[in-house]
Design a protein around this motif. Sequence first.
Motif, short mmCIF file in Angstrom:
data_model
loop_
_atom_site.label_atom_id
_atom_site.label_comp_id
_atom_site.label_asym_id
_atom_site.label_seq_id
_atom_site.Cartn_x
_atom_site.Cartn_y
_atom_site.Cartn_z
N ASN A 173 -1.14 -14.18 1.21
CA ASN A 173 -1.01 -13.27 0.41
C ASN A 173 -1.81 -12.39 0.11
N ARG A 174 -2.66 -11.92 0.38
CA ARG A 174 -4.45 -11.75 0.87
C ARG A 174 -3.89 -10.21 1.66
N THR A 175 -3.19 -10.59 2.69
CA THR A 175 -3.43 -9.33 3.42
C THR A 175 -1.90 -8.73 2.92
N PHE A 176 -1.24 -9.25 2.51
CA PHE A 176 0.10 -8.66 1.13
C PHE A 176 -0.37 -7.96 0.54
N LEU A 177 -0.77 -8.25 -0.85
CA LEU A 177 -1.59 -7.60 -1.64
C LEU A 177 -2.58 -6.81 -1.55
N THR A 178 -3.68 -6.77 -0.57
CA THR A 178 -4.03 -5.47 0.54
C THR A 178 -3.53 -4.40 0.83
N TRP A 179 -2.36 -4.73 1.50
CA TRP A 179 -1.88 -3.70 2.00
C TRP A 179 -0.89 -3.07 0.62
N LEU A 180 -0.37 -3.66 -0.92
CA LEU A 180 0.04 -3.51 -1.75
C LEU A 180 -0.96 -2.62 -1.91
N VAL A 181 -1.74 -2.54 -2.55
CA VAL A 181 -3.31 -1.61 -2.96
C VAL A 181 -3.54 -0.76 -2.68
N SER A 204 -2.06 6.05 -1.79
CA SER A 204 -2.24 6.29 -1.25
C SER A 204 -0.64 6.94 -0.25
N CYS A 205 0.50 5.91 -1.14
CA CYS A 205 1.43 6.52 -0.94
C CYS A 205 2.25 7.95 -2.08
N ASN A 206 3.24 8.72 -2.06
CA ASN A 206 3.14 9.77 -2.66
C ASN A 206 4.22 9.41 -3.97
N LEU A 207 4.78 10.22 -4.59
CA LEU A 207 4.75 9.81 -5.97
C LEU A 207 6.05 9.14 -6.22
N ALA A 208 7.68 10.17 -4.73
CA ALA A 208 8.85 9.74 -5.01
C ALA A 208 8.57 7.95 -4.37
N GLN A 209 7.74 7.58 -3.37
CA GLN A 209 7.57 6.12 -2.74
C GLN A 209 7.11 4.90 -4.08
N LEU A 210 6.12 5.67 -4.80
CA LEU A 210 5.22 5.74 -5.96
C LEU A 210 6.51 4.40 -6.78
N GLY A 211 7.49 5.09 -7.36
CA GLY A 211 8.83 4.19 -8.21
C GLY A 211 8.62 2.60 -7.67
N PHE A 212 9.05 3.01 -6.36
CA PHE A 212 9.28 1.61 -5.18
C PHE A 212 7.90 0.42 -5.10
N MET A 213 7.85 1.09 -4.93
CA MET A 213 5.74 0.57 -5.06
C MET A 213 5.22 -0.13 -6.40
N ARG A 252 7.67 -1.26 -8.74
CA ARG A 252 8.33 -2.29 -9.17
C ARG A 252 7.59 -3.29 -8.36
N LEU A 253 7.46 -3.06 -6.87
CA LEU A 253 6.65 -4.35 -6.55
C LEU A 253 5.56 -4.56 -7.28
N ALA A 254 4.64 -4.05 -7.12
CA ALA A 254 3.49 -3.86 -7.82
C ALA A 254 3.42 -5.00 -9.23
N ASP A 255 4.47 -4.46 -9.91
CA ASP A 255 4.67 -5.73 -10.91
C ASP A 255 5.40 -6.74 -10.98
N GLU A 256 6.09 -7.05 -9.76
CA GLU A 256 6.14 -8.39 -9.46
C GLU A 256 5.24 -9.41 -8.96
N TYR A 257 4.25 -8.91 -7.68
CA TYR A 257 3.45 -9.23 -7.40
C TYR A 257 1.89 -9.30 -8.08
N PRO A 263 -9.87 -1.91 -7.40
CA PRO A 263 -8.79 -0.97 -6.55
C PRO A 263 -7.84 -0.18 -7.20
N PHE A 264 -7.60 -1.86 -7.62
CA PHE A 264 -5.47 -1.21 -8.18
C PHE A 264 -5.55 -0.53 -9.21
N VAL A 265 -6.55 -1.19 -10.06
CA VAL A 265 -6.12 -0.24 -11.51
C VAL A 265 -7.12 0.91 -10.86
N ASP A 266 -8.06 1.41 -9.80
CA ASP A 266 -8.49 2.50 -9.33
C ASP A 266 -7.10 3.40 -8.53
#
Length: 1352
Positions: free
Chosen positions: A121-129, A134-143, A145-150, A163-166
Amino acid sequence: MWLFLVLYGFFEFLEEMRRYVTQVLSKIPPSSQYRVQAGLRNRPAYNPTQYSVEWANVVTSYMRKQLLEIALPMAPRPGLNIKHTFKGVLADQDSRDRWLSRFTYCLALLRTFYSEGLVDNRTFLTWLVQQTGSCNLAQLGFMLRLADEYLEGMLISRALTRPFVDACLNRLTEIRANPAKDHLATSESILKNLILRAFITLPDAFVSPRLWVQYSGLLEELFLEHLDKVAVDTQSKQSVLALNQTLLDTLTDVKTRNHAMLFRDLPPRVLGSLSSALSDIKLLNSLSGKSDMEAVCFFDDVAEDSPAFTRKLDTLLTWSVTPLQYGDHRPYAAASILRFWRGRAEERAIRRDRDSPDDFIQDHLFDWLDSSEAASDAANLSSIALLYGQLVKPGLFSYPKYIQRLIARGEVGLSSSELTLFALEHASSHELLTAVIQTLQQHMEVWACLNMMANITSSLYTAHVTWKSRGVQSRPLLNLLLDVDDGHHLEQAAREQVSADSSAFAHALQPFSDNPCTVPAALPEILLLATDANLEAPSILANSLWYKYRSAPDWAWKVWDNTIASLRQIPSMIGDIAGRRECALRYAAFLRHVDQHTPSGFDRHILEWFIGSGKNEVAALTQEAWDVVTVVLLYLTVHGALATTTVLQGLIYPVWKMACNATSVEQASTVEVFLTAVNEVCKNLLLRDECSDGFPPVDFCEVHGLQTRRRDVYRAPYFSLLVENIPTLVLLEQNVNLSDYLRQGSRALREALCTMSVFRLGIYRDLDTVHSAFEKVLCNNEVAEDLHEPLINALRLMLNEGQQGCLEPAAGWQMLSTFLSPWKLAATSIELRFTMKQLGEALLRESSRDKASACLDNLTSNVFGQGMNSEEADFIAEMMKGVSTSVAGKFVNAGMRRISDLLNQCPRPLGNGDLHHIFTSVGEVLRLLTNVVDPLRAETSSMPPLEQNTQDKVVRALQSVFSAVFDAVSESKDSPGMNIVSEATILLARIVQFDLGFPGAWTEETKVISERLCLIVADLSLLYGSGSTLDPLTFPLLIDTLHYLLDEYPLDPKATTFDIFHNYPHFELHSLPSDMPFDYRQKIRALLPYVAPNASVANLAYASKDALETNLTPVQNRPWEWTENLGDRLAPEANDDKADEQTTVRNSASLPLELFAARPTGERIISSSSTGFNSRVEGEMRTLQDASSSESALKRDWRETRVSPERAISGPPRRAEQEDEVGAMPTFNTNTNNNGNNAKSPSEYRAASRVASPASSVRSRGSVQPPASLRQSPASLLGLTRLSGSSVGEPIDVDSLDIPASTSTSHNREKRTNTTESSMGSEDPDIVELSSHAAKKPKVRPAVAKPRTKKR
């Protein structure tokens, strides 16, 4: 089509997994795989979650690969004519459906992996943060929703949330600045929601100075917008309103904590004696001729018996006699203030039935004479005599009592010299009346301080009535009467009468006319006055012109214009200087008569002429003509027809500016005559106090008149004009286009003006005007930097007599210390500010950098090298406000070096030595530095950098003292000296916070020391958060300091990823003190680098007991260990010492049996194939063995309730067989029947039924039941309040577990090795038996916070 897409995604994912497993296994030789897998757990660096970590990397890599397919079109580059058609994966319907199907299926697998712990979980959440940022605005929409779930999993750890809030705030700012923001409304809404949820759940993630500086405005805007939206909803429930209030309270708390670490909004220090004296002196210096002494509040805010009263009295009396202050009104002001105070004190004494304050004030006045340094100075004797003479008059001081006390002491007293104030009597002549009026005007401050304005107003009114009765109206008398009365002293009827008389006088001199006459431009009769020797000619000509043109409003202006034109011709008409001056005096007398014929005087007309058309007229005057004009100007000024301020404002100041702006020698030559003449006029008007023949002033009365007109220049509102033109005069002196004679003359004139006592009185009365006048010039970009030094030198001369040179570096602090007195402090502040500005500019120039740097080094060394009290530190810091970054950097680095030196002086251990003195000095230096850099904090880029050597020295000292503090707190928790240690801890934390706010703080040594510093601060937080050392002030401060250290650690710009858990504490949650308050425990819990525990191992722990206590080690979730037992069992090598032992049990369960201390027994699970599908044989074997079975309950019931016909006919077995526990081992027939099966006779079946189990264990199978299903949804696994358990811990050495061995089991294992393998085959798994240790081991819950669930 849909089914195809799902299958396609599934097989692609499986192929990714297959490649990963193949890649891992290919690195291990087949002959060594068994040894490697079996020995992993016994390795020192074994990580039981490594499989989950690696699989998390595989999953996130695959998801990242999918997200990279979503790209944005690149902006066209200017200058490149390249046609490119962009086609995204989501643009086409088929490709979009295919991509969404794959991604959706991947997310579904991820949920299962996440909930079961198959991905770390920690590795996955670190990647999510990291991916969110770093993703572009098009990818941000998917990220998103993923962040909202986890999100709930991230909110457990501050290392993930901060860092996620930042990242969210950064992306929100990016969206708002994007031209396509209208299409990103959904993403913006999700970002706001994520930020709000994070803020409410874990506000500590927002306690980060860098984040607050960048996004505080955005955060406050988001929260207020949310509150407004809720307020509009009239259906909001009470719980929602309470939540909003919690949001506001949390926002206030976060803002306060961030501002504290940024050293903003510092609490003001309580005023001390120096501050109080400075305020009192500012009040006393503001007294003027318009002041109402009865309304001056000097003693009213202090009690008579308090030390503050004595201090204020000393300030008042010293101010009235010290030569460091200016004005002859001071003794009278002091006497009036004391007299009014005595009157109010007597009223209070009568109301409260107390003694009269006469004896009280008598004693204090005597003590001041006896002990004051100012009173003992012989130079102040005359001023003291004048002061006490004024105190004797109203009875404030009794001279006989004073003499009696001195006689009793055998001393000689102070001689008294009394100042007599002549009352305004009836004047018998116009000259005497004029002299009295001038005396009143010249000493207006004295009369006001004596509170004589009402008496003077009454006397002036009496004089007016008397002269009016004689048929004479005196305009100066009327003007002074109205000015002194100022609407306060005269009765209303008298005031109306005076106003009526003034109006009547004005109407008589200039009667109203519907048809005012027109005055011709040329008046030739004025030129004829030059040759008219009749003494009455000036009066006759003035009367004649007034009579003809009195109705014209501009007749006086045209008379003046024609007079100047006539004066220009006098040098050509009269050759000798004496004749010219005599003629000039004739014209001056004529203009004086003209002034008397105008209602309000013609001073206003002359000023308009100077500013208007007269500029060109006077510029054309020759040197000889100027000699004539100067006589006229002086004569009119002496007799009051022309104000000195009019000459300065209309003639002198404009010429100074004209000469200052001369840009060439030719242009400067045109103003040389003009400048020489006006400087001479200025010298005569402002500096001259002696008489001369033929040149006004010629007698004492005219000198007195000139001095009277001069005083107006140093009063409001005219004094500010003079001060504003002093810098102009300095720039004139530095204009190389002018001749040296003019430049030196202008400098001599300026220096003479600045050293006059009346000029200094005006300076100290309004220092703000002085500051603003010079600041305007010094901040003007058009003024060259090399002119700043002479400007500051001129300012220094204005403020301090005889002090014009630059501050010498060696005498820096010594000179400043003489200025840090209440009498010079305000002026010193202005001087030092501009001096620092001068040095800052010098640092920017190559030619003067070394000298300025050496000067600042010596100055800062002297400032910090000597002790200073808190008030002196505050005032020095106040003087330093507004300095440049380079100058502030010098002070900051010198101050930080001083702090490190003081910290290194701390004794070891801290209980020894004078810690209070050391830390007090450190605190004063820190406060000084804080105030110095406070104006620079508004712009982070303006903060001065720390030098590397200075920073390394500071962090080493901080680490050393922090370690000493930790040792002191750990060893002496109940010691009485813990208060000073707690204060030291707070001060050290504040130094760390102050230090981290500067550029250059993170040197290489700082990075290394910060790791140790984080550990010490974390350990100190535990100490101050529980037990006898619990401190509600120190604990939050240390936690915030730890946040600052963790957040500000610099990232490697070359690294693609970063460890967001770097330097975070790693101690176990169950090791926290049991008496720690819940709020403190929650703050510590958020700092631990753990995520939500898996439900399979939640609240499970290993218990080990030693002599002192029972230690609990949380059970780790190891969902991937079953992979070690996949595939065929590998035979041991021939040279293996353990080849003859029982083969290791295969463990393919998701929960390893080692967690329950299981051990192999040598028994195997009986399968149907091994018994030839004969239920009777299987039943007999199961009856004689204590083994597990994979059969169902129905099958077992069917088997056990059926018997063979032979057993039913033969009856019960023999008693001996029934009583035989073990029985003989049967011999099975190895012959096979025609079908290839092992055929057995009924007798063999009976023999088999009597076979006993070789195992000694009689435990039921219930002890080894597999656990129930623990699979839950990701939402239930990500509760915000699940704060117990861990997914990472120490490896478990299975071999060290206490598992008792059975002798019979060992014996039977050796006995049945061959028979078992031959009869059952090597493919059958072994049966394991739980040891008594595992069976009786109680279930222990770790000491963790009780889980809570959040209703969503």
